[in-house]
Design a protein around this motif. Structure first.
Motif, PDB file in Angstrom:
ATOM      1  N   TYR A 194      46.407  44.127  48.871  1.00  0.00           N
ATOM      2  CA  TYR A 194      45.031  43.619  48.999  1.00  0.00           C
ATOM      3  C   TYR A 194      44.672  43.500  50.470  1.00  0.00           C
ATOM      4  CZ  TYR A 194      41.096  40.350  48.854  1.00  0.00           C
ATOM      5  OH  TYR A 194      39.881  39.748  49.026  1.00  0.00           O
ATOM      6  N   LEU A 219      37.926  51.422  45.102  1.00  0.00           N
ATOM      7  CA  LEU A 219      38.256  50.251  45.931  1.00  0.00           C
ATOM      8  C   LEU A 219      39.164  50.640  47.101  1.00  0.00           C
ATOM      9  CD1 LEU A 219      38.794  47.640  43.076  1.00  0.00           C
ATOM     10  CD2 LEU A 219      36.914  47.687  44.719  1.00  0.00           C
ATOM     11  N   VAL A 248      39.785  43.352  42.012  1.00  0.00           N
ATOM     12  CA  VAL A 248      39.769  42.611  43.290  1.00  0.00           C
ATOM     13  C   VAL A 248      40.257  41.178  43.079  1.00  0.00           C
ATOM     14  CG1 VAL A 248      38.264  41.661  45.086  1.00  0.00           C
ATOM     15  CG2 VAL A 248      37.967  44.029  44.349  1.00  0.00           C
ATOM     16  N   LYS A 257      36.754  52.085  49.585  1.00  0.00           N
ATOM     17  CA  LYS A 257      35.968  51.019  50.218  1.00  0.00           C
ATOM     18  C   LYS A 257      36.831  50.074  51.050  1.00  0.00           C
ATOM     19  CE  LYS A 257      32.299  50.792  46.702  1.00  0.00           C
ATOM     20  NZ  LYS A 257      31.670  49.946  45.663  1.00  0.00           N
ATOM     21  N   GLN A 291      35.921  46.675  38.617  1.00  0.00           N
ATOM     22  CA  GLN A 291      36.211  46.541  40.048  1.00  0.00           C
ATOM     23  C   GLN A 291      36.374  45.076  40.455  1.00  0.00           C
ATOM     24  OE1 GLN A 291      33.496  48.837  42.556  1.00  0.00           O
ATOM     25  NE2 GLN A 291      33.431  50.458  41.002  1.00  0.00           N
ATOM     26  N   LYS A 305      43.527  39.772  44.869  1.00  0.00           N
ATOM     27  CA  LYS A 305      43.347  38.649  45.801  1.00  0.00           C
ATOM     28  C   LYS A 305      44.348  37.540  45.504  1.00  0.00           C
ATOM     29  CE  LYS A 305      39.708  35.765  47.811  1.00  0.00           C
ATOM     30  NZ  LYS A 305      38.273  35.385  47.751  1.00  0.00           N
ATOM     31  N   TYR A 316      39.064  47.904  50.067  1.00  0.00           N
ATOM     32  CA  TYR A 316      39.415  46.602  49.489  1.00  0.00           C
ATOM     33  C   TYR A 316      40.926  46.559  49.224  1.00  0.00           C
ATOM     34  CZ  TYR A 316      34.554  45.214  48.645  1.00  0.00           C
ATOM     35  OH  TYR A 316      33.234  44.849  48.808  1.00  0.00           O
TER      36      TYR A 316
END
Length: 772
Positions: A770, A754, A714, A757, A710, A718, A759
């Protein structure tokens, strides 16, 4: 005293410069004398006479006035014309001279022809140097002026000699000369001795005839390449094709390889002896094709036989041959990789009768034995060639990670490697001597290099290191440090950061214990005696892979008083910090003074849980199971194994006899306890506990992997903001593969988590975005 008379043919006087025909006849006589009687030398009068005649010929005033009277610059033009006359007369003379040599050459053949050609070439080129010197005036003035004006086919006098040799004699005789050369070379190849200096002289002659038509001051190798190199290479090809075909039919492949290697060495030596260095590359290519490439299929077929029989020397011979041809080694590398993989799998199969009972040392030794054997082959036979090393690495990676022990993608290899490392680094096992320890650690790192699931090794290794540090059971601090340095070198700082922090905590704990002893001494009244001599380790929660105990526990009063004093001391040093006691890792020693007929009391090494049980028998010789549970508050899954060891060692007796610990059972001290040892270790891990710990470790690994995937996803998103789903999966694998090889379904699950959540978000066309 006798006297001798020597007749010398003297050159006549230099003719009048106005008589041009007479002047040329005079010059021709001088040139002939040099060409025919060079061995007698040339006297100074003749030399000066010829030199002067050339000068007079080129500057005749009569010729000048007859040429272009009244024309400005006529003197130059006249000299131009007269220089041309002299130049053409010299060409005519050389042609006639060389035609006579051609006729003479027809009387010779083979080696006699070579001797004739070399003799006449030496005479001719030596004479050319003298004549060139005598005709310097012509070179400096007429020839130079003609060349400066861009006239073609004008050369200095020495070069003119070479050009005429090439045009008149060479074109007539070079094929016969070359045939003679090739016959000599074939004789040498068949084992006869030849005068190779003759061939070298022929080569030098052919090279000297290479003149650049566009720029006579430069030379080329065109004549040599076309007339010597080309037929030489063709003859070489035909010779070796015929010889190798017959030899292969009559001999073994190994014998043929020896023959081919010898022939290749001979040809390289031939270049050094009498051939021009320019031929080395095409000659090697020709020989490699005829001797190796044309037979590469049968050579490669033989390779498997050599592998199966460990014929290192013959494999080295084959390697050296096949590396000479393009892509010659590729099939060998593929066969080598498959062979090593198969050997590794077979070695594991032999030792892995029962994977659950497999000893780590037996397993790791089996892996290392195969690697060591074939690494030796790569070094000895394949000269550590990078591509063969890569094939070895690929094969080892396969049989280390996918074999009978690691069925269905289990993580057994890294687990067993960590256990093997633990056995090597722990006291009291059949560990290695200090001198051998470093070598064994290097072997462990060899296997570690091939482990794909390096995070599994890290997890198991860190748990085992924690135990060694807590129980001070490391055989050598230097070896522990060396191992961590090796892991750091291969996997980076982050991989070993927590391991290094564990060592720091142990050092801090040593200093803390020294301070506590001073503190504790100040609390004792004069005459008081400490009942418990304890030391404590303070372990940072984030760095040690240890969990709080999964049972309640009431320690004995003796221990309670000791650890409460330490808590007071620690609270004064670090206010606000909370200590969680890891009772399952605590241990101690108790003296047994109750045994009959035993002058020296036994010392029992026990866990704190076992100590709590035994100390209850100071108050009463008999205790029921329920009494023990009530006093210690231990859960049955912890209490029963601890008591089981005491019963098995016969420190305690149970009634009724033969039963296992449980409610309703009674226990009493065995006053008749006997042992050959004074010190007995009763703090033994139970298999069920070990199995549970392994399961817990694997659960932790799975959780950590999810978090690692995870965080990688991310981090990638990003940086990229938007990305196709398939690209994200691929990039995630690339970032994580140094720790373990993630499964694609697991990555997809992490992407879904993700997304939930928030993200990440789904965009059009299977793209992910993102969300900051």
């Amino acid at each position: 005293m006798a006297s001798t008379t020597k007749t010398v043919t003297a050159m006549p006087m230099v003719p009048n410069r106005e008589d041009l025909d007479a002047t040329w006849r005079y010059l021709e006589m001088g040139v002939s004398k040099i060409m025919a009687n060079l061995q007698d030398g040339i006297d100074m009068n003749t030399y000066m006479g010829v030199y002067t005649a050339v000068h007079n010929f080129c500057t005749s005033q009569k010729a000048v006035s007859n040429a272009h009277q009244g024309v400005i610059g006529g003197a130059h033009r006249g000299a131009h014309l007269l220089g041309e006359d002299l130049y053409q007369n010299l060409i005519t003379y050389l042609n006639n001279y060389l035609k006579e040599l051609v006729a003479e050459s027809r009387k010779h053949s083979d080696e006699a022809l070579l001797a004739f050609y070399i003799r006449e070439w030496d005479r001719y080129t030596t004479a050319a140097k003298y004549i060139n010197h005598l005709f310097r005036y012509l070179n400096r003035h007429w020839v130079k002026r003609e060349m400066d004006e861009g006239k073609k086919n004008i050369y200095d006098v020495y070069t003119l000699h070479l050009v005429q040799w090439r045009l008149t004699l060479f074109t007539e005789v070079h094929e016969k000369v070359m045939d003679a050369v090739l016959k000599m070379v074939e004789k040498q190849r068949n084992g006869e001795t030849i005068e190779h200096g003759q061939i070298k002289a022929i080569v030098d002659s052919f090279v000297s005839l290479g003149l650049d038509e566009a720029d006579p001051t430069k030379s080329t190798l065109d004549v040599y390449r076309f007339n010597f190199e080309r037929p030489f290479l063709e003859a070489t090809k035909q010779f070796y094709q015929a010889e190798s075909k017959q030899f292969v039919a009559e001999n073994s492949i190994v014998e043929y390889m020896k023959k081919a290697a010898t022939r290749l060495d001979e040809e390289e030596e031939r270049v050094k002896m009498y051939l021009h260095p320019d031929i080395i590359v095409p000659l090697k290519k020709t020989c490699n094709t005829a001797l190796i490439a044309d037979h590469s299929a049968i050579l490669r077929d033989e390779f498997q036989v050599l592998l199966d029989n460990d014929r290192y020397e013959d494999m080295e011979r084959m390697y050296k041959l096949l590396q000479r041809i393009p892509d010659g080694l590729d099939p060998l590398r593929a066969k080598f990789e498959a062979h090593v993989r198969k050997a590794g799998l077979n070695a594991v199969t032999k030792v892995a009768v029962d994977a659950d009972k497999l000893e780590p040392k037996v397993y790791i030794d089996a892996l290392l034995e195969i690697h060591t054997q074939y690494q030796g082959l790569v070094k000895t036979a394949f000269q550590d060639e990078p591509e063969f090393t890569r094939s070895l690495d690929n094969a080892c990676r396969e049989f280390v990670n996918r074999n009978q022990v690691c069925k269905s993608g289990s993580n057994k290899s890294p687990e067993l490697l960590a256990k093997y490392a633990d056995a090597v680094l722990r006291k009291g096992t059949n560990g290695a001597e200090e001198s051998d320890l470093e070598n064994i650690l290097n072997q462990i790192m060899t296997v570690f290099k091939y482990i794909e699931d390096k995070d599994v090794f890290q997890k198991f290794y860190s748990r085992m290191l924690a135990r060694r540090l807590i129980h001070t059971s490391s055989s050598s601090d230097d070896a522990e440090t060396s191992m961590i340095s090796k892991l750091k070198e291969q996997c980076g700082y982050e991989y070993t950061n927590k391991l290094q922090r564990m060592f720091q905590d142990m050092q801090i704990s040593k200093d803390l214990n020294s301070g506590f002893k001073e503190f504790e001494a100040g609390l004792l009244e004069p005459g008081d005696e400490k009942q418990v001599d304890a030391s404590y380790s303070i372990l940072g929660t984030g760095f040690w892979p240890l969990n709080p105990p999964n049972t309640d526990f009431t320690p004995p009063a003796e221990i309670s008083r000791a650890y409460e004093r330490f808590q007071t001391f620690y609270g004064q040093k670090h206010s606000g910090r909370k200590l969680t006691w890891l009772w399952q890792f605590c241990k101690g020693e108790v003296k047994a003074n109750y045994c009959k007929n035993q002058k020296t009391p036994y010392t029992f090494q026990v866990s704190t849980y076992q100590m709590a049980i035994l100390l209850l028998f100071n108050e009463s010789d008999k205790n029921s199971y329920d009494d023990i549970v009530k006093a210690t508050q231990l859960q049955p899954d912890i209490l029963d194994p601890a008591m089981g060891i005491l019963l098995k060692a016969k420190v305690l007796n149970i009634s009724p006899e033969g039963d296992k610990p449980g409610p309703g059972k009674m226990f009493n001290l065995n006053y008749d306890f006997k042992s050959k040892k004074i010190r007995l270790n009763l703090n033994i891990a139970v298999k069920s506990e070990q199995k549970q710990e392994v399961e817990d470790t694997h659960k932790t690994i799975e959780e950590d992997r999810k978090l690692l995937m995870q965080s990688a996803i991310v981090r990638i998103m990003k940086a990229r903001k938007k990305m196709k789903h398939t690209q994200l999966v691929s990039e995630t694998i690339n970032q994580i593969r140094s720790r373990f090889v993630p499964k694609i379904p697991d990555i997809k699950k992490c992407i879904d988590i993700l997304l939930e959540k928030e993200y990440l978000e789904r965009l059009d066309d299977d793209e992910l975005g993102y969300l900051a």
